[in-house]
Scaffold this motif. Sequence first.
Motif, PDB file in Angstrom:
ATOM      1  N   MET A   1       0.844  -1.180   0.000  1.00 20.71           N
ATOM      2  CA  MET A   1       0.000   0.000   0.000  1.00 20.71           C
ATOM      3  C   MET A   1       0.891   1.247   0.000  1.00 20.71           C
ATOM      4  N   SER A   2       0.502   2.241  -0.739  1.00 20.25           N
ATOM      5  CA  SER A   2       1.315   3.443  -0.830  1.00 20.25           C
ATOM      6  C   SER A   2       0.744   4.546   0.055  1.00 20.25           C
ATOM      7  N   THR A   3       1.644   5.374   0.562  1.00 20.65           N
ATOM      8  CA  THR A   3       1.238   6.562   1.311  1.00 20.65           C
ATOM      9  C   THR A   3       1.470   7.744   0.392  1.00 20.65           C
ATOM     10  N   ARG A   4       0.374   8.248  -0.161  1.00 18.39           N
ATOM     11  CA  ARG A   4       0.482   9.342  -1.120  1.00 18.39           C
ATOM     12  C   ARG A   4       0.648  10.681  -0.405  1.00 18.39           C
ATOM     13  N   ALA A   5       1.333  11.593  -1.082  1.00 20.10           N
ATOM     14  CA  ALA A   5       1.599  12.911  -0.513  1.00 20.10           C
ATOM     15  C   ALA A   5       1.678  13.934  -1.629  1.00 20.10           C
ATOM     16  N   GLN A   6       1.713  15.185  -1.222  1.00  9.94           N
ATOM     17  CA  GLN A   6       1.929  16.300  -2.143  1.00  9.94           C
ATOM     18  C   GLN A   6       3.068  17.144  -1.611  1.00  9.94           C
ATOM     19  N   ILE A   7       3.749  17.757  -2.542  1.00  9.56           N
ATOM     20  CA  ILE A   7       4.790  18.715  -2.209  1.00  9.56           C
ATOM     21  C   ILE A   7       4.358  20.019  -2.866  1.00  9.56           C
ATOM     22  N   ALA A   8       4.056  21.023  -2.052  1.00  8.78           N
ATOM     23  CA  ALA A   8       3.585  22.308  -2.572  1.00  8.78           C
ATOM     24  C   ALA A   8       4.758  23.278  -2.627  1.00  8.78           C
ATOM     25  N   ILE A   9       4.939  23.888  -3.798  1.00 11.84           N
ATOM     26  CA  ILE A   9       6.045  24.812  -4.001  1.00 11.84           C
ATOM     27  C   ILE A   9       5.488  26.137  -4.515  1.00 11.84           C
ATOM     28  N   GLN A  10       5.808  27.198  -3.794  1.00 12.72           N
ATOM     29  CA  GLN A  10       5.314  28.509  -4.185  1.00 12.72           C
ATOM     30  C   GLN A  10       6.060  28.987  -5.424  1.00 12.72           C
ATOM     31  N   ILE A  11       5.293  29.301  -6.480  1.00  9.85           N
ATOM     32  CA  ILE A  11       5.896  29.756  -7.735  1.00  9.85           C
ATOM     33  C   ILE A  11       5.468  31.175  -8.096  1.00  9.85           C
ATOM     34  N   GLY A  12       4.597  31.771  -7.300  1.00 11.44           N
ATOM     35  CA  GLY A  12       4.127  33.127  -7.507  1.00 11.44           C
ATOM     36  C   GLY A  12       3.434  33.612  -6.248  1.00 11.44           C
ATOM     37  N   PRO A  13       2.995  34.887  -6.219  1.00 11.47           N
ATOM     38  CA  PRO A  13       2.374  35.440  -5.009  1.00 11.47           C
ATOM     39  C   PRO A  13       1.217  34.583  -4.468  1.00 11.47           C
ATOM     40  N   GLU A  14       0.369  34.100  -5.334  1.00 10.84           N
ATOM     41  CA  GLU A  14      -0.729  33.217  -4.927  1.00 10.84           C
ATOM     42  C   GLU A  14      -0.800  32.024  -5.866  1.00 10.84           C
ATOM     43  N   GLU A  15       0.380  31.460  -6.160  1.00  9.19           N
ATOM     44  CA  GLU A  15       0.472  30.293  -7.042  1.00  9.19           C
ATOM     45  C   GLU A  15       1.372  29.247  -6.393  1.00  9.19           C
ATOM     46  N   TRP A  16       0.807  28.077  -6.184  1.00  9.67           N
ATOM     47  CA  TRP A  16       1.520  26.954  -5.590  1.00  9.67           C
ATOM     48  C   TRP A  16       1.406  25.757  -6.508  1.00  9.67           C
ATOM     49  N   ALA A  17       2.537  25.247  -6.951  1.00 11.11           N
ATOM     50  CA  ALA A  17       2.564  24.012  -7.743  1.00 11.11           C
ATOM     51  C   ALA A  17       2.441  22.852  -6.757  1.00 11.11           C
ATOM     52  N   GLN A  18       1.477  21.974  -7.004  1.00  7.82           N
ATOM     53  CA  GLN A  18       1.234  20.826  -6.142  1.00  7.82           C
ATOM     54  C   GLN A  18       1.793  19.584  -6.838  1.00  7.82           C
ATOM     55  N   VAL A  19       2.951  19.108  -6.406  1.00 13.74           N
ATOM     56  CA  VAL A  19       3.615  17.960  -7.016  1.00 13.74           C
ATOM     57  C   VAL A  19       3.172  16.698  -6.281  1.00 13.74           C
ATOM     58  N   TYR A  20       2.648  15.740  -7.030  1.00 13.22           N
ATOM     59  CA  TYR A  20       2.163  14.478  -6.478  1.00 13.22           C
ATOM     60  C   TYR A  20       3.324  13.531  -6.211  1.00 13.22           C
ATOM     61  N   CYS A  21       3.271  12.822  -5.078  1.00 14.56           N
ATOM     62  CA  CYS A  21       4.245  11.783  -4.744  1.00 14.56           C
ATOM     63  C   CYS A  21       3.470  10.524  -4.353  1.00 14.56           C
ATOM     64  N   HIS A  22       3.722   9.423  -5.047  1.00 15.16           N
ATOM     65  CA  HIS A  22       2.918   8.209  -4.906  1.00 15.16           C
ATOM     66  C   HIS A  22       3.316   7.317  -3.729  1.00 15.16           C
ATOM     67  N   TYR A  23       4.606   7.067  -3.533  1.00 13.97           N
ATOM     68  CA  TYR A  23       5.058   6.112  -2.512  1.00 13.97           C
ATOM     69  C   TYR A  23       5.769   6.783  -1.346  1.00 13.97           C
ATOM     70  N   ASP A  24       5.657   6.167  -0.176  1.00 17.06           N
ATOM     71  CA  ASP A  24       6.428   6.534   1.017  1.00 17.06           C
ATOM     72  C   ASP A  24       6.300   8.004   1.384  1.00 17.06           C
ATOM     73  N   GLY A  25       5.090   8.524   1.383  1.00 16.51           N
ATOM     74  CA  GLY A  25       4.862   9.934   1.678  1.00 16.51           C
ATOM     75  C   GLY A  25       4.782  10.273   3.150  1.00 16.51           C
ATOM     76  N   TYR A  26       4.996   9.304   4.030  1.00 13.58           N
ATOM     77  CA  TYR A  26       4.897   9.556   5.465  1.00 13.58           C
ATOM     78  C   TYR A  26       6.106  10.374   5.936  1.00 13.58           C
ATOM     79  N   PRO A  27       5.927  11.214   6.958  1.00 10.12           N
ATOM     80  CA  PRO A  27       6.980  12.162   7.367  1.00 10.12           C
ATOM     81  C   PRO A  27       8.303  11.520   7.760  1.00 10.12           C
ATOM     82  N   GLU A  28       8.277  10.353   8.398  1.00 12.92           N
ATOM     83  CA  GLU A  28       9.521   9.722   8.830  1.00 12.92           C
ATOM     84  C   GLU A  28      10.418   9.369   7.638  1.00 12.92           C
TER      85      GLU A  28
END
Length: 101
Positions: A1-28
């Motif tokens: 089973m995968s732990t999905r996550a997103q990585i949000a990166i600010q690219i403008g004043p009110e623009e955030w690119a949301q990059v999908y990550c499929h495996y091992d998204g848990y904080p540890e």
Amino acid sequence: MSTRAQIAIQIGPEEWAQVYCHYDGYPEHMLPALADWTPGDILAAHEIRQVRADGIEAFEKPRDPVILPRPTRQYCHLYVWQDGAWIEFDPETHAPEGSMQ
């Protein structure tokens, strides 16, 4: 089973690119794995199968990141770049003020 996550990166004043990550998204796993990667490295991957300390495994035919006005958690975990480091971000308790770059 995968732990999905997103990585949000600010690219403008009110623009955030949301990059999908499929495996091992848990904080540890993700926080140490992300430690040596820059926001530019993550954006270059577009859509990620897995982040490791020794490499970023992107999908063969990645989709472009979704652009939203603020960091938005749609999966189990959300990470953002803040003050020169990656943090786990809870949009329920954090109100981004200004740039997080």
